[in-house]
Scaffold this motif. Structure first.
Motif, PDB file in Angstrom:
ATOM      1  N   ASP A   1      75.261 -24.803  70.907  1.00 32.14           N
ATOM      2  CA  ASP A   1      76.105 -24.465  69.768  1.00 32.14           C
ATOM      3  C   ASP A   1      75.302 -23.644  68.767  1.00 32.14           C
ATOM      4  O   ASP A   1      74.157 -23.971  68.451  1.00 32.14           O
ATOM      5  CB  ASP A   1      76.619 -25.742  69.085  1.00 32.14           C
ATOM      6  N   GLU A   2      75.913 -22.553  68.268  1.00 32.19           N
ATOM      7  CA  GLU A   2      75.201 -21.677  67.335  1.00 32.19           C
ATOM      8  C   GLU A   2      75.100 -22.274  65.935  1.00 32.19           C
ATOM      9  O   GLU A   2      74.205 -21.926  65.181  1.00 32.19           O
ATOM     10  CB  GLU A   2      75.906 -20.322  67.258  1.00 32.19           C
ATOM     11  N   PHE A   3      76.034 -23.144  65.608  1.00 31.41           N
ATOM     12  CA  PHE A   3      76.079 -23.699  64.260  1.00 31.41           C
ATOM     13  C   PHE A   3      75.843 -25.202  64.312  1.00 31.41           C
ATOM     14  O   PHE A   3      75.675 -25.771  65.381  1.00 31.41           O
ATOM     15  CB  PHE A   3      77.432 -23.372  63.610  1.00 31.41           C
ATOM     16  N   ASP A   4      75.880 -25.829  63.160  1.00 31.66           N
ATOM     17  CA  ASP A   4      75.710 -27.280  63.102  1.00 31.66           C
ATOM     18  C   ASP A   4      76.756 -27.968  63.947  1.00 31.66           C
ATOM     19  O   ASP A   4      77.910 -27.529  64.013  1.00 31.66           O
ATOM     20  CB  ASP A   4      75.835 -27.772  61.663  1.00 31.66           C
ATOM     21  N   ASN A   5      76.359 -29.014  64.616  1.00 33.51           N
ATOM     22  CA  ASN A   5      77.329 -29.875  65.293  1.00 33.51           C
ATOM     23  C   ASN A   5      77.045 -31.307  64.837  1.00 33.51           C
ATOM     24  O   ASN A   5      76.220 -31.518  63.946  1.00 33.51           O
ATOM     25  CB  ASN A   5      77.279 -29.707  66.825  1.00 33.51           C
TER      26      ASN A   5
END
Length: 172
Positions: free
Chosen positions: A160-164
């Motif tokens: 995932d490129e962003f926060d998860n």
């Protein structure tokens, strides 16, 4: 090369399930595992295969030295392998976290499915007379296929490129 060793050292010293591991960091860890296997082979298996046929020809001092060397190297290999196995588990968990999946996916997906396949093929081939060798081969192949699939997912799928829900993207 420095990033490789920093990544390896981080994974050996930070055995934790928290956070995420990038695809590149997992690749470094995978390559480190191959390197360690080669080193163990080089320093344990090669000398042992050379010494075994010549065991009766060795002097007492040489025999004791070889036994101490191989015994000591084996103990080091066992201790390091246990330590690395713990790090292996945590890094695959963090890799699945990077993919946005719970660590239970790795447990469920690989270990449970591999075990189910193992049991089913053993039972099925035990029923058919004379097929125990084929059952063993099929079981081994199915287990290897699942292993290769999960290593492939960990090595090639982008995280995932962003926060998860497991944190922000890995920094290294």
């Amino acid at each position: 090369m420095q990033k490789f060793w920093q990544s390896v050292w981080f994974n050996l010293t930070h055995i934790t399930f928290k956070g995420r591991t990038s695809k590149k960091e997992y690749l470094y860890w995978f390559l480190f595992g191959l390197l360690v296997s080669f080193i163990f082979w080089l320093f344990i298996s090669v000398p042992a295969s050379y010494l075994k046929p010549r065991a009766e020809q060795l002097s007492t001092v040489a025999s004791i030295s070889a036994t101490l060397y191989l015994g000591g190297a084996s103990i080091i290999a066992i201790v390091f392998s246990i330590w690395k196995a713990l790090a292996d588990i945590t890094i695959i968990v963090r890799r699945f976290h990077d993919l946005g999946k719970s660590a239970w996916w790795s447990l469920l997906g690989y270990w449970v499915m591999a075990s189910v396949i193992l049991v089913l093929t053993v039972v099925i081939f035990a029923i058919i007379p004379g097929c125990s060798t084929i059952g063993l081969i099929v079981t081994s192949l199915m287990t290897i296929i699942f292993y290769v699939y999960y290593v492939g997912v960990a090595l090639f799928k982008n995280g995932d490129e962003f926060d998860n829900k497991f944190g922000g993207p890995p920094e290294h």
